[in-house]
Design a protein around this motif. Structure first.
Motif, PDB file in Angstrom:
ATOM      1  N   GLY A 195       0.832  -1.195   0.000  1.00 30.92           N
ATOM      2  CA  GLY A 195       0.000   0.000   0.000  1.00 30.92           C
ATOM      3  C   GLY A 195       0.866   1.243   0.000  1.00 30.92           C
ATOM      4  O   GLY A 195       1.952   1.244   0.597  1.00 30.92           O
ATOM      5  N   TYR A 196       0.415   2.310  -0.672  1.00 28.12           N
ATOM      6  CA  TYR A 196       1.211   3.533  -0.821  1.00 28.12           C
ATOM      7  C   TYR A 196       0.248   4.694  -0.998  1.00 28.12           C
ATOM      8  O   TYR A 196      -0.522   4.726  -1.957  1.00 28.12           O
ATOM      9  CB  TYR A 196       2.122   3.382  -2.034  1.00 28.12           C
ATOM     10  CG  TYR A 196       3.168   4.467  -2.245  1.00 28.12           C
ATOM     11  CD1 TYR A 196       3.781   5.114  -1.180  1.00 28.12           C
ATOM     12  CD2 TYR A 196       3.562   4.821  -3.540  1.00 28.12           C
ATOM     13  CE1 TYR A 196       4.760   6.070  -1.395  1.00 28.12           C
ATOM     14  CE2 TYR A 196       4.545   5.770  -3.767  1.00 28.12           C
ATOM     15  CZ  TYR A 196       5.142   6.395  -2.691  1.00 28.12           C
ATOM     16  OH  TYR A 196       6.121   7.358  -2.911  1.00 28.12           O
ATOM     17  N   ASN A 197       0.288   5.655  -0.057  1.00 25.56           N
ATOM     18  CA  ASN A 197      -0.679   6.751  -0.124  1.00 25.56           C
ATOM     19  C   ASN A 197      -0.179   7.919   0.718  1.00 25.56           C
ATOM     20  O   ASN A 197       0.790   7.787   1.472  1.00 25.56           O
ATOM     21  CB  ASN A 197      -2.046   6.289   0.383  1.00 25.56           C
ATOM     22  CG  ASN A 197      -3.193   7.022  -0.289  1.00 25.56           C
ATOM     23  OD1 ASN A 197      -3.021   8.130  -0.789  1.00 25.56           O
ATOM     24  ND2 ASN A 197      -4.361   6.407  -0.293  1.00 25.56           N
ATOM     25  N   SER A 198      -0.855   9.044   0.601  1.00 22.40           N
ATOM     26  CA  SER A 198      -0.573  10.196   1.456  1.00 22.40           C
ATOM     27  C   SER A 198      -1.562  10.205   2.609  1.00 22.40           C
ATOM     28  O   SER A 198      -2.587   9.519   2.574  1.00 22.40           O
ATOM     29  CB  SER A 198      -0.661  11.498   0.660  1.00 22.40           C
ATOM     30  OG  SER A 198      -1.966  11.674   0.131  1.00 22.40           O
ATOM     31  N   SER A 199      -1.233  10.970   3.647  1.00 20.18           N
ATOM     32  CA  SER A 199      -2.083  11.045   4.842  1.00 20.18           C
ATOM     33  C   SER A 199      -2.654  12.455   4.980  1.00 20.18           C
ATOM     34  O   SER A 199      -1.950  13.441   4.750  1.00 20.18           O
ATOM     35  CB  SER A 199      -1.274  10.699   6.097  1.00 20.18           C
ATOM     36  OG  SER A 199      -0.799   9.372   6.034  1.00 20.18           O
ATOM     37  N   PRO A 200      -3.920  12.573   5.382  1.00 20.91           N
ATOM     38  CA  PRO A 200      -4.580  13.879   5.474  1.00 20.91           C
ATOM     39  C   PRO A 200      -4.234  14.636   6.759  1.00 20.91           C
ATOM     40  O   PRO A 200      -5.122  15.055   7.510  1.00 20.91           O
ATOM     41  CB  PRO A 200      -6.061  13.512   5.412  1.00 20.91           C
ATOM     42  CG  PRO A 200      -6.121  12.168   6.068  1.00 20.91           C
ATOM     43  CD  PRO A 200      -4.854  11.464   5.678  1.00 20.91           C
ATOM     44  N   LEU A 201      -2.946  14.795   7.025  1.00 22.97           N
ATOM     45  CA  LEU A 201      -2.506  15.555   8.188  1.00 22.97           C
ATOM     46  C   LEU A 201      -2.220  16.988   7.746  1.00 22.97           C
ATOM     47  O   LEU A 201      -1.522  17.206   6.755  1.00 22.97           O
ATOM     48  CB  LEU A 201      -1.268  14.913   8.807  1.00 22.97           C
ATOM     49  CG  LEU A 201      -1.442  13.451   9.258  1.00 22.97           C
ATOM     50  CD1 LEU A 201      -0.140  12.904   9.826  1.00 22.97           C
ATOM     51  CD2 LEU A 201      -2.566  13.336  10.280  1.00 22.97           C
ATOM     52  N   LEU A 202      -2.746  17.964   8.482  1.00 25.39           N
ATOM     53  CA  LEU A 202      -2.764  19.347   7.999  1.00 25.39           C
ATOM     54  C   LEU A 202      -1.786  20.270   8.712  1.00 25.39           C
ATOM     55  O   LEU A 202      -1.818  21.475   8.510  1.00 25.39           O
ATOM     56  CB  LEU A 202      -4.191  19.913   8.136  1.00 25.39           C
ATOM     57  CG  LEU A 202      -5.320  19.066   7.535  1.00 25.39           C
ATOM     58  CD1 LEU A 202      -6.659  19.752   7.746  1.00 25.39           C
ATOM     59  CD2 LEU A 202      -5.073  18.809   6.062  1.00 25.39           C
ATOM     60  N   GLY A 203      -0.879  19.731   9.522  1.00 21.14           N
ATOM     61  CA  GLY A 203      -0.010  20.585  10.320  1.00 21.14           C
ATOM     62  C   GLY A 203       1.217  21.098   9.612  1.00 21.14           C
ATOM     63  O   GLY A 203       2.028  21.820  10.200  1.00 21.14           O
ATOM     64  N   SER A 204       1.396  20.736   8.340  1.00 22.19           N
ATOM     65  CA  SER A 204       2.598  21.119   7.612  1.00 22.19           C
ATOM     66  C   SER A 204       2.220  21.557   6.203  1.00 22.19           C
ATOM     67  O   SER A 204       1.079  21.358   5.757  1.00 22.19           O
ATOM     68  CB  SER A 204       3.565  19.922   7.550  1.00 22.19           C
ATOM     69  OG  SER A 204       4.626  20.157   6.651  1.00 22.19           O
TER      70      SER A 204
END
Length: 292
Positions: A195-204
């Motif tokens: 599996g390969y994906n981005s994460s919806p983290l908004l701190g950067s």
């Protein structure tokens, strides 16, 4: 639960590795390194690296921050950074990390850029055609020759840089073209990305990426059998994590053609749970593994 194997940091880079508690006895030969490729040898660019054996399999991880910028000169510098990281990590072996490892992961802010003008990219952002920009991605287009020995799983997520902090919107106020700067590359027979994906983290202003991988030990062992093991004959004792519930009593790992004889605890070759925690907190480093 999980037990920390080690941590290594340099400026803004941090690499943490954990193993499941029920397999800690399989971990040995823990080693770490830092490669500085910034201006005047600075550590603002480069990599932090960690390697160890899991049973008979030699694993290596390199967390990188390579040169930024969209100009051709920046791309050349980035390519040189990648070459230096791969060739200099654990450089006492001279052959480079790829020749002394069964599976290697190279990841982080690799800073690959979409080679297009901002006005060409803006109409495509947020549409179904955003992945068409990968045709102009530096790595996809073959502009990262120093890292061509690595594979990458198919990208199915939007560009990871540059976004507005706290938002899903791209920061288009400047001249930076949204790009897939954050990547995970891998290499090794029997190594497969699950599996390969981005994460919806908004701190950067970056979106972190994640990858799941499996290593086929049988395939790796077959590949090992076809070549000499460069790490056989290490003179320093291996570092082993204590088995869960061992109260400091180390349990020998299963023997293999690539295992060193287990040292007596008095030689300092074993690491208790407390020692692992000290290394994780940065208060101690494992013994460096060197060739005779």
């Amino acid at each position: 639960g999980f037990l920390p194997v080690h941590r290594v940091s340099m400026v803004g880079l941090l690499l943490l590795v954990f193993v499941r508690e029920d397999v800690t006895a399989c971990v040995s030969h823990v080693d770490n390194d830092r490669v500085r490729v910034g201006f005047a040898g600075g550590g603002n660019k480069g990599a932090v690296a960690l390697r160890f054996r899991f049973g008979g399999v030699r694993l290596a991880f390199l967390n990188c921050h390579l040169a930024a910028g969209e100009a051709e000169a920046n791309a050349s510098e980035r390519n040189a950074n990648g070459r230096d990281v791969v060739s200099q990590a654990f450089g006492e072996h001279s052959k480079g990390i790829l020749q002394v490892s069964d599976a290697v992961w190279l990841f982080g802010d690799l800073n690959f850029r979409v080679q297009a003008k901002l006005e060409e990219v803006l109409p495509i952002l947020g549409t179904r055609n955003v992945l068409s920009l990968l045709a102009k991605d530096q790595r996809t287009a073959g502009g990262a020759s120093s890292m061509s020995a690595f594979e990458e799983a198919k990208i199915s997520f939007p560009p990871t840089y540059k976004l507005q902090r706290g938002s899903d919107s791209y920061d288009t106020a400047g001249s930076r073209v949204p790009s897939w700067t954050d990547r995970i590359l891998f290499r090794g027979p029997g190594t497969k990305c699950l599996g390969y994906n981005s994460s919806p983290l908004l701190g950067s202003d970056h979106r972190p990426v994640w990858g799941g991988f499996a290593v086929d030990v049988a395939t790796t062992a077959a590949a090992q059998a076809s070549q000499a093991d460069p790490l056989r004959g290490l003179v320093d004792p291996p570092t082993r994590l204590a088995a869960p519930g061992g109260a400091g009593q180390a349990r020998p790992a299963a023997s293999s053609a690539h295992s060193m004889p287990a040292p007596a605890p008095s030689q300092g070759g074993y690491c208790t749970r407390a020692d692992a925690q000290q290394r994780f907190l940065g208060k101690a480093d494992p013994p460096r593994a060197r060739l005779e």
